[in-house]
Design a protein around this motif. Structure first.
Motif, PDB file in Angstrom:
ATOM      1  N   GLU B  37       0.835  -1.206   0.000  1.00  0.00           N
ATOM      2  CA  GLU B  37       0.000   0.000   0.000  1.00  0.00           C
ATOM      3  C   GLU B  37       0.872   1.260   0.000  1.00  0.00           C
ATOM      4  N   GLY B  38       1.993   1.183   0.735  1.00  0.00           N
ATOM      5  CA  GLY B  38       2.922   2.314   0.782  1.00  0.00           C
ATOM      6  C   GLY B  38       3.625   2.519  -0.552  1.00  0.00           C
ATOM      7  N   ARG B  39       4.031   1.417  -1.164  1.00  0.00           N
ATOM      8  CA  ARG B  39       4.709   1.518  -2.471  1.00  0.00           C
ATOM      9  C   ARG B  39       3.778   2.112  -3.521  1.00  0.00           C
ATOM     10  N   ARG B  40       2.511   1.694  -3.458  1.00  0.00           N
ATOM     11  CA  ARG B  40       1.525   2.200  -4.404  1.00  0.00           C
ATOM     12  C   ARG B  40       1.355   3.713  -4.207  1.00  0.00           C
ATOM     13  N   ALA B  41       1.285   4.134  -2.948  1.00  0.00           N
ATOM     14  CA  ALA B  41       1.166   5.571  -2.660  1.00  0.00           C
ATOM     15  C   ALA B  41       2.404   6.306  -3.158  1.00  0.00           C
ATOM     16  N   ARG B  42       3.568   5.711  -2.967  1.00  0.00           N
ATOM     17  CA  ARG B  42       4.815   6.339  -3.413  1.00  0.00           C
ATOM     18  C   ARG B  42       4.835   6.509  -4.930  1.00  0.00           C
ATOM     19  N   LEU B  43       4.361   5.495  -5.631  1.00  0.00           N
ATOM     20  CA  LEU B  43       4.305   5.594  -7.099  1.00  0.00           C
ATOM     21  C   LEU B  43       3.411   6.755  -7.532  1.00  0.00           C
ATOM     22  N   LEU B  44       2.267   6.880  -6.877  1.00  0.00           N
ATOM     23  CA  LEU B  44       1.345   7.983  -7.203  1.00  0.00           C
ATOM     24  C   LEU B  44       1.997   9.330  -6.925  1.00  0.00           C
ATOM     25  N   LEU B  45       2.676   9.412  -5.785  1.00  0.00           N
ATOM     26  CA  LEU B  45       3.316  10.675  -5.401  1.00  0.00           C
ATOM     27  C   LEU B  45       4.420  11.035  -6.395  1.00  0.00           C
ATOM     28  N   ASP B  46       5.229  10.036  -6.751  1.00  0.00           N
ATOM     29  CA  ASP B  46       6.320  10.293  -7.701  1.00  0.00           C
ATOM     30  C   ASP B  46       5.783  10.733  -9.062  1.00  0.00           C
ATOM     31  N   ALA B  47       4.723  10.054  -9.503  1.00  0.00           N
ATOM     32  CA  ALA B  47       4.152  10.395 -10.804  1.00  0.00           C
ATOM     33  C   ALA B  47       3.562  11.804 -10.790  1.00  0.00           C
ATOM     34  N   ALA B  48       2.921  12.162  -9.684  1.00  0.00           N
ATOM     35  CA  ALA B  48       2.345  13.509  -9.569  1.00  0.00           C
ATOM     36  C   ALA B  48       3.463  14.551  -9.585  1.00  0.00           C
ATOM     37  N   ARG B  49       4.558  14.241  -8.922  1.00  0.00           N
ATOM     38  CA  ARG B  49       5.671  15.187  -8.877  1.00  0.00           C
ATOM     39  C   ARG B  49       6.269  15.375 -10.274  1.00  0.00           C
ATOM     40  N   GLU B  50       6.419  14.272 -10.994  1.00  0.00           N
ATOM     41  CA  GLU B  50       6.946  14.347 -12.365  1.00  0.00           C
ATOM     42  C   GLU B  50       6.037  15.213 -13.240  1.00  0.00           C
ATOM     43  N   ALA B  51       4.744  14.968 -13.119  1.00  0.00           N
ATOM     44  CA  ALA B  51       3.789  15.697 -13.964  1.00  0.00           C
ATOM     45  C   ALA B  51       3.784  17.182 -13.618  1.00  0.00           C
ATOM     46  N   ALA B  52       3.797  17.498 -12.346  1.00  0.00           N
ATOM     47  CA  ALA B  52       3.783  18.903 -11.934  1.00  0.00           C
ATOM     48  C   ALA B  52       5.078  19.590 -12.363  1.00  0.00           C
ATOM     49  N   ALA B  53       6.196  18.884 -12.217  1.00  0.00           N
ATOM     50  CA  ALA B  53       7.496  19.466 -12.580  1.00  0.00           C
ATOM     51  C   ALA B  53       7.549  19.752 -14.075  1.00  0.00           C
ATOM     52  N   GLU B  54       7.003  18.842 -14.845  1.00  0.00           N
ATOM     53  CA  GLU B  54       6.988  19.030 -16.298  1.00  0.00           C
ATOM     54  C   GLU B  54       6.166  20.277 -16.640  1.00  0.00           C
ATOM     55  N   ALA B  55       5.037  20.434 -15.965  1.00  0.00           N
ATOM     56  CA  ALA B  55       4.175  21.595 -16.241  1.00  0.00           C
ATOM     57  C   ALA B  55       4.847  22.903 -15.806  1.00  0.00           C
ATOM     58  N   VAL B  56       5.572  22.848 -14.688  1.00  0.00           N
ATOM     59  CA  VAL B  56       6.238  24.055 -14.188  1.00  0.00           C
ATOM     60  C   VAL B  56       7.480  24.359 -15.020  1.00  0.00           C
ATOM     61  N   GLY B  57       8.133  23.287 -15.491  1.00  0.00           N
ATOM     62  CA  GLY B  57       9.397  23.458 -16.203  1.00  0.00           C
ATOM     63  C   GLY B  57      10.568  23.404 -15.247  1.00  0.00           C
ATOM     64  N   CYS B  58      10.597  22.338 -14.425  1.00  0.00           N
ATOM     65  CA  CYS B  58      11.710  22.165 -13.491  1.00  0.00           C
ATOM     66  C   CYS B  58      11.970  20.676 -13.336  1.00  0.00           C
ATOM     67  N   ARG B  59      12.989  20.342 -12.568  1.00  0.00           N
ATOM     68  CA  ARG B  59      13.260  18.935 -12.280  1.00  0.00           C
ATOM     69  C   ARG B  59      12.330  18.467 -11.172  1.00  0.00           C
TER      70      ARG B  59
END
Lengths: 460, 460
Positions: B37-59
Motif C-alpha cells: 500500500e505504501g509503495r503504491r502511494a509512493r508511485l502515485l506521489l512520484d508520478a504527480a511530482r513528475e507531472a507537476a514538474a513538467e508543467a512548471v518546467g523544473c526537475r
C-alpha cells in the motif's frame, strides 16, 4: 492481503469518502467570500467545526483545522511557548512523543529554550510524579501524548493535566492515536489530532486551544482559522474529517472491544509460537488495536519484506527500517529490544481470520529470516574455551552483533566475558536487552579503538 | 448563476475530480512505508511530482508539495532568506504582492530584517529598473508575482529575474495566478503555486527551489518532501492537482483567447454603460480572465450584495468589503480609485452569454446603489457660493466623503477650494483618484483637529 498499519494511516472510512464527494461540489469556494458559493462553503466549514468540537469535547471557537496533525503540533507548541514567553522558556515533553513534538522541541532548544525529556517505564508509560518533578518556575509548556503511536501504551493524561494545572502550566496533548476512540479525559489546555489516523482523509489536522490559554501564533499568518492556520481551507477534506470522526466514534465502543480481543490473541500467542520474542508496551493500559513485539536475531527490514510477501503490511521500529539507521526513539526510551521489531496496528473492521492467518504465518517467517542470518539455535552443550572472548562485529548491522554474541556465549565458561565490538547504533540497545531476555549479565560499554566495546558476563 | 471569482478559487476541474476519486482508494497509505500500500502511494506521489514538474518546467527533485500556495510562499521566503543569511538580511518585494508574501515579509522585518517594497505604475506593473535600483550588497532574496491577483496585470518576471541573476540574488516568483495558463518564463530561482487557483483541489500548493539555490528550511521539519514541507502528504489531492494542471494546460491556449475576448468586452463596454467608472490594470499585459473596475459614488459591499442577488459572484478591493475596513493594498499602490471596486475573474468555460448578461445587469445595479446613497447627478449649473467650502464627512465611510465632495464642488467658483474632513482610510486614495477622473486639482492633505483634511481646488 491484510493491512495492519492503521497507526500510520487508516484506510478512508466510507463516511469520509461520501462526505468528501458530496462537498467537492459544495465546498470549493472561498468561505471568506460573501456571495452564495462562499456562504455555502462557510456553512460547511462551520458545521464541520461544530461536529469536530463536539467529538473532541471543546467549544467550536477553540478548534481550528490545520493541514495535518504534524502542523497542528508544530503550531500548538510554538504558539503556546510564545504565548508564555514572559513566564520562561522551559518545555517538558515525554521521551516517547511523536517525532512532530520532538522536532518542535528541538527547534525550541536550538533557539535557546530549555528542554526536559521525561523518561518512561519499560511499559512506555510516564510516571505523573516525573512530570511533577520536571515542572519549574519557568516552565512555559508541557506536552504529553494521549497514547503512544509505536507500542499503544496509554499515558496518564488526566493526572499529568491536574499536576500541570496546579502549577499553572498548560498541557498540550498529542491525541493523534486516540481521538478516534474517544475524548481525551482530564483538564488539558491544548490538543492536536490528525484525521487520517481515524479514517478521515489526509490533509486535515486539528488544533484546540482552550479559552484562557495564552497563545501567540508564530510565523506569517492570515485571517483564516482565527489566525492560527494560514492558507486556504482544505474544505471538502475538513468536512470529510469531521463526518468520519463522528462515524468512527459511533462504532468505537464495540470495535474497541473486538480489536482488543484480537490484539490480546497476538500478545498472548506470539511468545508461545515464536522463540526469543519480547512483547512490548503496557499489557492493560493500551489502545485497542496496537500490539508490538521484537524478535531476537531478526533483521527487521527482511522480516517486514517477508511479511509483505505473505500479504501482511506492518511497520517496525528497528534501525534497519529507518532512513537514519537508528532504532525507534520510543523503544530506546523504554529500554526494550529493538531488533526484529514489528508493530501490528489493526484498522477497525479487521476480521479475526486475518489475525489468525498472521499468527499462522509469523513463526515460519521469523524462522526463515533467522536461518538465513545464521542465528544460533540453543544446543545445550557447553564448549570448553578460555575465560574471555572478543567478537568483532565492526561494520555489521543489526541484528548481526547480537547473533554473533549469542553464538559464542556458550564458548566461555560461567563467569567469563564476551566483549562485542560494534559500530552499529542498535547494538547499544539490543545487547543489554538480549542480556535481560537471556538472564546474562550486561557489564557495560566502553569506547574501543573503532566503535564501542559491549561487555557481557556469562551467568548461566 | 454566474461565478466570476476564479481568482479566489476555481471550481474543481472534472479531471481533478476524477483523479481524486481514483486515488482515494490507492493513495491513502503512507508513501514512506515499504509494504504494497505504501509503495503504491509512493508511485502515485512520484508520478504527480513528475507531472507537476513538467508543467512548471523544473526537475522533479526541485519540486515539493505543500498544504497550500500560502504555505509554499511562507516556506519559500523563510527558507531562501535563511539560506542566504550570511549574505545579508535584505528582502525585496513588490508593493502589489499577494498577502502571503507580504505577511512573510512582515515577519522578516519584525525579526530585524530589512525590507524594500518596489512601487508599481498606475497599471499595477513594476518597472524592472526599480528592482535593479532596490538590489543591494546585502539583498538575500527578491520576490515578484507572475501576475497580479486583483487586477490581472502581468509582471516583467523574466527581465527582473535576469537583473537578479546578474546580482547573484535569487528571485522567488509567486505564480499562483498564472500557473494554469503556462510556465513562468525567465531564469527565476524559486516558484510557488496553488492548485485550487487552476481548478485543482484545495489543500495543495507547490514550492520549487532550483538546484544551486541556497535554502535552509525553517521551523520543525521531518523527512517528508525533502525536509521542506512537514506532515503526512495530502496524496489524493496531490494526484488531483497534478492531473488537473496537465488538463488545464492542454486547454489553456484556446481558453485564454476566448476569455481574453470576453474580458475585453467588459473593459471596453463598462465605461460606456456606467458613468464615472475607472477600469484598472494593464490593458494589454494581463491575465486572460481578470478585469477590474471601480465605480465612483458606490459602496462596494452593497454593490457586491446586489450583484449576488442578481446571480453574479464577484469580489472587491473596496475598504467596506475587507474586515479591516482598509482598501486593497494593490489598488492603493496603483493609486487608483478604490470605491465601488469590482473584480471579475472568469473561470475557464464561462459562456459569453453570462458576460453579456452581466453587462446588462451592471448599469442598473450601479445606478440603484448610487441613488440609494444620494450620489450627485451632473447638473451643469454653477451655484453662486463663497470661494472656499468645508465638507464635514467625519464618521462617514466610503463612498460618502467622495459623494459629499462631488455634491458641493459646483458650489465654489473655479479657483475656489473644498476642504473635505474625513477619518475614513479610503478617502486618502479616493479623493485624489476622483480629482484625476474629474479633472479637478488635488492640492494635498493635512492633519485636522479630527481626522484629515483633503484639499481640492476647482479647476473647471
Amino acid at each position: 492481503m491484510a493491512y495492519f498499519d492503521a497507526a500510520s494511516a487508516a484506510p478512508l472510512h466510507p463516511v469520509a469518502r461520501q462526505a468528501l464527494l458530496a462537498s467537492l461540489d459544495e465546498g470549493w469556494a472561498d468561505p471568506a467570500r460573501l456571495y452564495r458559493e462562499g456562504r455555502r462553503a462557510r456553512l460547511l466549514l462551520d458545521a464541520a467545526r461544530e461536529a469536530a468540537a463536539e467529538a473532541v469535547g471543546c467549544r467550536a471557537d477553540e478548534l481550528v483545522f490545520t493541514p495535518s496533525g504534524t502542523r497542528a503540533v508544530h503550531a500548538g507548541v510554538a504558539g503556546a511557548l510564545a504565548g508564555r514567553r514572559r513566564v520562561g522558556r522551559h518545555l517538558i515533553v515525554s521521551a516517547v512523543e511523536h517525532s512532530s513534538v520532538l522536532h518542535a522541541a528541538e527547534v525550541h532548544e536550538t533557539g535557546g529554550g530549555a528542554l526536559t525529556q521525561v523518561p518512561v517505564a519499560r511499559t512506555g508509560a510516564v510516571d505523573p510524579a516525573a512530570y511533577a518533578a520536571a515542572l519549574r518556575e519557568d516552565t512555559a509548556l508541557a506536552c504529553l501524548q494521549s497514547a503512544n503511536h509505536e507500542v499503544g501504551t496509554e499515558q496518564p493524561v488526566a493526572e499529568v493535566a491536574d499536576l500541570c494545572r496546579a502549577a499553572g502550566v498548560p498541557l498540550l496533548v498529542d491525541a493523534a492515536q486516540s481521538l478516534g476512540w474517544g475524548r481525551v479525559e482530564g483538564d488539558w489546555s491544548l490538543l492536536a489530532g490528525s484525521a487520517h489516523k481515524w479514517g478521515g482523509p489526509s490533509g486535515v489536522g486539528l488544533l484546540v486551544v482552550r479559552k484562557g490559554v495564552r497563545f501567540a501564533p508564530q510565523g506569517p499568518g492570515d485571517e483564516r482559522e482565527s489566525g492560527r492556520a494560514p492558507g486556504f481551507e482544505n474544505l471538502p477534506a475538513i468536512v470529510a474529517a469531521a463526518a468520519s470522526l463522528r462515524a468512527v466514534r459511533a462504532e468505537a465502543a464495540a470495535e474497541a472491544a473486538r480489536l482488543r480481543e484480537l490484539t490480546e490473541r497476538i500478545r498472548a500467542r506470539v511468545p508461545a509460537l515464536v522463540p526469543d520474542v519480547e512483547v512490548v508496551g503496557d499489557p492493560a493500559r493500551r489502545l485497542p488495536g496496537i500490539v508490538t513485539f521484537s524478535c531476537l536475531y531478526v533483521d527487521g527490514e527482511t522480516l517486514l519484506h517477508e511479511l509483505d510477501r505473505a500479504g501482511f503490511s506492518v511497520s517496525s521500529g528497528s534501525s534497519c527500517t529507518s532512513s537514519t539507521l537508528t532504532p525507534s526513539h520510543v523503544l530506546k526510551a523504554m529500554g526494550v529490544l529493538t531488533e526484529g521489531n514489528v508493530r501490528v496496528s489493526l484498522p477497525p473492521g479487521t476480521p479475526a481470520e486475518a489475525v489468525e492467518r498472521f499468527l499462522e504465518v509469523l513463526p515460519g517467517t521469523v524462522a526463515a529470516v533467522r536461518e538465513r542470518l545464521g542465528a544460533p539455535v540453543a544446543t545445550g552443550t557447553v564448549r570448553a574455551a578460555g575465560p574471555d572472548l572478543v567478537v568483532d562485529a565492526l561494520g555489521r548491522r543489526c541484528p548481526i552483533p547480537v547473533i554473533e554474541l549469542a553464538k559464542v556465549i556458550d564458548d566461555v565458561p560461567v563467569g567469563g566475558t564476551v566483549r562485542v565490538l560494534s559500530d552499529d547504533e542498535a547494538a547499544r540497545l539490543d545487547i543489554p536487552a538480549w542480556c535481560e531476555m537471556r538472564g546474562q549479565e550486561y557489564v557495560g560499554e566502553e569506547p574501543a579503538e573503532r566503535g564501542t566495546a559491549y561487555l557481557v558476563r556469562r551467568t548461566g
